[in-house]
Design a protein around this motif. Structure first.
Motif, PDB file in Angstrom:
ATOM      1  N   GLY A   1      17.796  11.233  -6.779  1.00 42.61           N
ATOM      2  CA  GLY A   1      17.146  12.294  -7.533  1.00 42.61           C
ATOM      3  C   GLY A   1      16.855  13.552  -6.740  1.00 42.61           C
ATOM      4  N   LEU A   2      16.659  13.407  -5.431  1.00 44.39           N
ATOM      5  CA  LEU A   2      16.303  14.565  -4.613  1.00 44.39           C
ATOM      6  C   LEU A   2      17.445  15.050  -3.732  1.00 44.39           C
ATOM      7  CD1 LEU A   2      12.643  13.611  -3.600  1.00 44.39           C
ATOM      8  CD2 LEU A   2      13.415  15.149  -5.420  1.00 44.39           C
ATOM      9  N   GLY A   3      18.415  14.208  -3.436  1.00 44.58           N
ATOM     10  CA  GLY A   3      19.617  14.640  -2.722  1.00 44.58           C
ATOM     11  C   GLY A   3      19.323  15.330  -1.413  1.00 44.58           C
ATOM     12  N   ASP A   4      19.927  16.500  -1.207  1.00 43.61           N
ATOM     13  CA  ASP A   4      19.792  17.173   0.081  1.00 43.61           C
ATOM     14  C   ASP A   4      18.431  17.826   0.278  1.00 43.61           C
ATOM     15  OD1 ASP A   4      19.982  19.356  -1.593  1.00 43.61           O
ATOM     16  OD2 ASP A   4      21.856  20.103  -0.751  1.00 43.61           O
ATOM     17  N   ARG A   5      17.545  17.696  -0.715  1.00 46.26           N
ATOM     18  CA  ARG A   5      16.161  18.132  -0.498  1.00 46.26           C
ATOM     19  C   ARG A   5      15.400  17.136   0.366  1.00 46.26           C
ATOM     20  NH1 ARG A   5      15.303  19.797  -6.785  1.00 46.26           N
ATOM     21  NH2 ARG A   5      16.462  17.856  -6.967  1.00 46.26           N
ATOM     22  N   VAL A   6      16.011  15.970   0.624  1.00 45.21           N
ATOM     23  CA  VAL A   6      15.447  14.992   1.553  1.00 45.21           C
ATOM     24  C   VAL A   6      15.910  15.356   2.954  1.00 45.21           C
ATOM     25  CG1 VAL A   6      15.343  12.563   2.211  1.00 45.21           C
ATOM     26  CG2 VAL A   6      15.455  13.204  -0.217  1.00 45.21           C
ATOM     27  N   GLY A   7      14.959  15.631   3.839  1.00 46.39           N
ATOM     28  CA  GLY A   7      15.319  16.038   5.191  1.00 46.39           C
ATOM     29  C   GLY A   7      15.081  14.994   6.245  1.00 46.39           C
ATOM     30  N   MET A   8      14.280  13.971   5.919  1.00 46.68           N
ATOM     31  CA  MET A   8      13.996  12.892   6.871  1.00 46.68           C
ATOM     32  C   MET A   8      13.425  11.706   6.123  1.00 46.68           C
ATOM     33  SD  MET A   8      10.518  14.152   8.830  1.00 46.68           S
ATOM     34  CE  MET A   8      10.883  15.905   8.958  1.00 46.68           C
ATOM     35  N   VAL A   9      13.395  10.548   6.803  1.00 51.11           N
ATOM     36  CA  VAL A   9      12.914   9.311   6.199  1.00 51.11           C
ATOM     37  C   VAL A   9      12.015   8.590   7.186  1.00 51.11           C
ATOM     38  CG1 VAL A   9      13.602   7.039   5.318  1.00 51.11           C
ATOM     39  CG2 VAL A   9      14.956   9.071   4.722  1.00 51.11           C
ATOM     40  N   HIS A  10      10.896   8.069   6.697  1.00 48.72           N
ATOM     41  CA  HIS A  10      10.045   7.155   7.467  1.00 48.72           C
ATOM     42  C   HIS A  10      10.407   5.727   7.078  1.00 48.72           C
ATOM     43  CE1 HIS A  10       6.543  10.220   8.182  1.00 48.72           C
ATOM     44  NE2 HIS A  10       7.524  10.346   9.056  1.00 48.72           N
ATOM     45  N   ILE A  11      10.619   4.895   8.062  1.00 55.62           N
ATOM     46  CA  ILE A  11      10.941   3.499   7.785  1.00 55.62           C
ATOM     47  C   ILE A  11       9.875   2.605   8.390  1.00 55.62           C
ATOM     48  CG2 ILE A  11      12.432   3.090   9.816  1.00 55.62           C
ATOM     49  CD1 ILE A  11      14.304   1.569   7.802  1.00 55.62           C
ATOM     50  N   GLN A  12       9.560   1.550   7.670  1.00 55.28           N
ATOM     51  CA  GLN A  12       8.556   0.573   8.068  1.00 55.28           C
ATOM     52  C   GLN A  12       8.907  -0.749   7.407  1.00 55.28           C
ATOM     53  OE1 GLN A  12       5.054   0.423   5.474  1.00 55.28           O
ATOM     54  NE2 GLN A  12       5.405   2.587   4.959  1.00 55.28           N
ATOM     55  N   GLN A  13       8.296  -1.816   7.880  1.00 54.93           N
ATOM     56  CA  GLN A  13       8.391  -3.074   7.162  1.00 54.93           C
ATOM     57  C   GLN A  13       7.213  -3.158   6.198  1.00 54.93           C
ATOM     58  OE1 GLN A  13       9.915  -5.204   5.518  1.00 54.93           O
ATOM     59  NE2 GLN A  13      10.875  -6.301   7.242  1.00 54.93           N
ATOM     60  N   THR A  14       7.481  -3.613   4.976  1.00 58.43           N
ATOM     61  CA  THR A  14       6.442  -3.678   3.957  1.00 58.43           C
ATOM     62  C   THR A  14       6.791  -4.761   2.958  1.00 58.43           C
ATOM     63  OG1 THR A  14       5.148  -2.335   2.395  1.00 58.43           O
ATOM     64  CG2 THR A  14       7.527  -1.903   2.510  1.00 58.43           C
ATOM     65  N   ASP A  15       5.858  -5.025   2.043  1.00 54.12           N
ATOM     66  CA  ASP A  15       6.051  -6.091   1.056  1.00 54.12           C
ATOM     67  C   ASP A  15       6.236  -5.566  -0.367  1.00 54.12           C
ATOM     68  OD1 ASP A  15       3.512  -5.175   0.577  1.00 54.12           O
ATOM     69  OD2 ASP A  15       2.499  -7.086   0.949  1.00 54.12           O
ATOM     70  N   PHE A  16       6.375  -4.264  -0.531  1.00 54.92           N
ATOM     71  CA  PHE A  16       6.503  -3.592  -1.830  1.00 54.92           C
ATOM     72  C   PHE A  16       5.233  -3.726  -2.673  1.00 54.92           C
ATOM     73  CE2 PHE A  16      11.470  -3.638  -2.247  1.00 54.92           C
ATOM     74  CZ  PHE A  16      11.570  -3.126  -0.966  1.00 54.92           C
ATOM     75  N   ARG A  17       4.150  -4.139  -2.058  1.00 57.44           N
ATOM     76  CA  ARG A  17       2.877  -4.239  -2.777  1.00 57.44           C
ATOM     77  C   ARG A  17       1.927  -3.125  -2.359  1.00 57.44           C
ATOM     78  NH1 ARG A  17       3.242  -6.339  -7.162  1.00 57.44           N
ATOM     79  NH2 ARG A  17       0.993  -6.677  -7.190  1.00 57.44           N
ATOM     80  N   LEU A  18       1.844  -2.883  -1.051  1.00 54.85           N
ATOM     81  CA  LEU A  18       1.006  -1.826  -0.505  1.00 54.85           C
ATOM     82  C   LEU A  18       1.781  -1.099   0.592  1.00 54.85           C
ATOM     83  CD1 LEU A  18      -2.439  -3.675  -0.211  1.00 54.85           C
ATOM     84  CD2 LEU A  18      -1.810  -1.960  -1.934  1.00 54.85           C
TER      85      LEU A  18
END
Length: 296
Positions: free
Chosen positions: A217-234
């Motif tokens: 949905g945002l395409g090249d308007r995304v300039g970076m990504v934060h990655i983490q491990q998570t449980d999709f709950r919080l």
């Protein structure tokens, strides 16, 4: 794919540039860095900030680090910032960000970002699907002024980090796309930092929530990504020594499929302050190794 680390794991531990610069390069084996303003408060006196900015430039050069960006951190995020119900507090938050831009420019950090703010909760605890239009219009006006402040400080880009809270803005892809249109033509481009613990929050987005709608949905308007491990709950911000639902290889492959291979990925993990330093360093080191393999 470029891989870096947010210095969130250093807070209250490796607090000075001389400490964290060596650690990132020699122990963790990365060269791309995202500063957190939990380590440097833009409200400090100018003379102190000027000295810290010089130290950051010197230590980054000494250890071969690239200072990609700086994010607001948890301390500033705990306030309602640019959406506080009191406009006087919004003014202070805007001034705080302008000082953050000034510091980043002096330290040789070309980008600054983070979440923008939160409206107040209602007395009955019910949360609306959108913030009031008056608050949104005020936020957009402040973003335009902040872009002027960032340009004057020598920055190249500003970033919004969407969060999985109805009280904050934006928290949907449609809201983010609307905001991008409303700040188009600002003195600096506003882009998005997406976080794997935010877009996957099933209590807000429903079962099957994921990052693909954000990337597409945002395409090249995304300039970076934060990655983490998570449980999709919080929004956990665990490292990858803990079990969870984020597979590093699949996460990087998804980003590549959406044409975002040039957008850097930053490991962003938080630890209890009571946890021993050795286990924190081990968790970051092992997580970085897994991500390096995925990004290769």
């Amino acid at each position: 794919m470029p891989l870096g680390v947010n210095l969130s794991f250093c807070v209250k531990r490796w607090a000075t540039p001389a400490l964290w610069a060596r650690l990132v390069r020699e122990e963790i084996g990365l060269s791309l860095v995202q500063l957190t303003f939990d380590l440097v408060d833009p409200a400090w006196p100018d003379a102190l900030l000027d000295g810290v900015a010089r130290e950051i430039r010197v230590e980054a050069a000494r250890h071969g680090l690239t200072l990609h960006s700086a994010f607001v951190g948890l301390a500033h995020y705990s306030f309602n910032q640019l959406l506080h119900p009191d406009p006087r507090v919004r003014d202070v938050a805007e001034a705080w960000l302008a000082r953050a831009y000034r510091f980043a420019g002096q330290a040789g950090i070309p980008r600054v970002g983070g979440p923008l703010g939160a409206i107040a909760s209602r007395p009955d605890g019910q949360e609306a699907d959108a913030i009031p239009q008056a608050d949104y219009r005020d936020l957009i006006a402040r973003m335009h002024r902040l872009a002027e402040a960032g340009a004057a400080a020598g920055l190249t880009e500003l970033y919004v980090e969407p969060t999985p809270l109805r009280r904050e803005w934006p928290w949907t892809v449609a809201q983010a796309a609307r905001m991008a249109g409303d700040v188009a033509g600002a003195a600096l481009p506003w882009r998005y930092c997406l976080d794997w613990g935010h877009g996957t929050c099933e209590p807000l987005y429903g079962a099957g929530a994921g990052m693909e709608p954000w990337f597409s949905g945002l395409g090249d308007r995304v300039g970076m990504v934060h990655i983490q491990q998570t449980d999709f709950r919080l929004d956990r911000h665990w490292d990858f020594t803990r079990p969870g639902r984020v597979d590093p290889g699949a996460a990087i492959a998804l980003q590549r499929r959406h044409g975002l291979a040039a957008a850097p990925v930053f490991l962003e993990v938080f630890y209890p302050f009571e946890q021993d330093d050795a286990s924190v360093l081990d968790g970051v080191r092992r997580s970085a190794a897994l991500l390096r393999e995925a990004c290769a």
